[in-house]
Design an enzyme around this catalytic site. Sequence first.
Site, short mmCIF file in Angstrom:
data_model
loop_
_atom_site.label_atom_id
_atom_site.label_comp_id
_atom_site.label_asym_id
_atom_site.label_seq_id
_atom_site.Cartn_x
_atom_site.Cartn_y
_atom_site.Cartn_z
N HIS A 80 0.74 -1.50 0.11
CA HIS A 80 0.12 -0.15 -0.14
C HIS A 80 0.96 1.33 -0.01
O HIS A 80 2.03 1.27 0.50
CB HIS A 80 -0.89 0.05 1.17
CG HIS A 80 -0.51 0.50 2.51
ND1 HIS A 80 -0.32 1.67 2.65
CD2 HIS A 80 0.29 -0.01 3.35
CE1 HIS A 80 0.29 1.85 3.91
NE2 HIS A 80 0.70 0.97 4.48
N CYS A 81 0.23 2.45 -0.29
CA CYS A 81 0.93 3.50 -0.41
C CYS A 81 -0.05 4.76 0.09
O CYS A 81 -0.73 4.23 0.99
CB CYS A 81 1.39 4.03 -1.85
SG CYS A 81 0.16 4.11 -2.88
N GLN A 82 -0.01 5.83 -0.29
CA GLN A 82 -0.85 6.77 0.24
C GLN A 82 -2.38 6.73 -0.54
O GLN A 82 -3.39 6.80 0.09
CB GLN A 82 -0.28 8.32 -0.05
CG GLN A 82 -1.21 9.38 0.84
CD GLN A 82 -0.99 9.23 2.27
OE1 GLN A 82 0.01 8.80 2.78
NE2 GLN A 82 -2.00 9.89 2.73
#
Length: 118
Positions: A80-82
Amino acid sequence: MANADMEISYSDLVSLRKTSEELLLVDVRSQEEVSKGRIPGSIHVPVGEVESVFSLDPDAFRERTGVARPPLDCPALIFHCQLGRRGEAATQTARRLGFKNARNYSGGYKEWSEKECK
């Protein structure tokens, strides 16, 4: 383009966190972003390092990340990222390396923090 089998929803992630011993949640954001908050239990591997880190042998992987290197068939390898785009890139990289079940939490830290910090 992402296909559905490469994505995981917020509710699926919450349930995996409760039930899966094998969950490895990988935060691919920058160090600056991670220092402002992270999903508990995640490890940090910036998106630009995913290929090199996930190519390491098990001992070097543990030394770099603090956790065991997941098997190629790990059922719960989640990136995951932002907002989802870097997580998707990391997922595609991991799949190219043979992690056939790697998935992207497309809601990212933004969705997680909105739902968890109510």
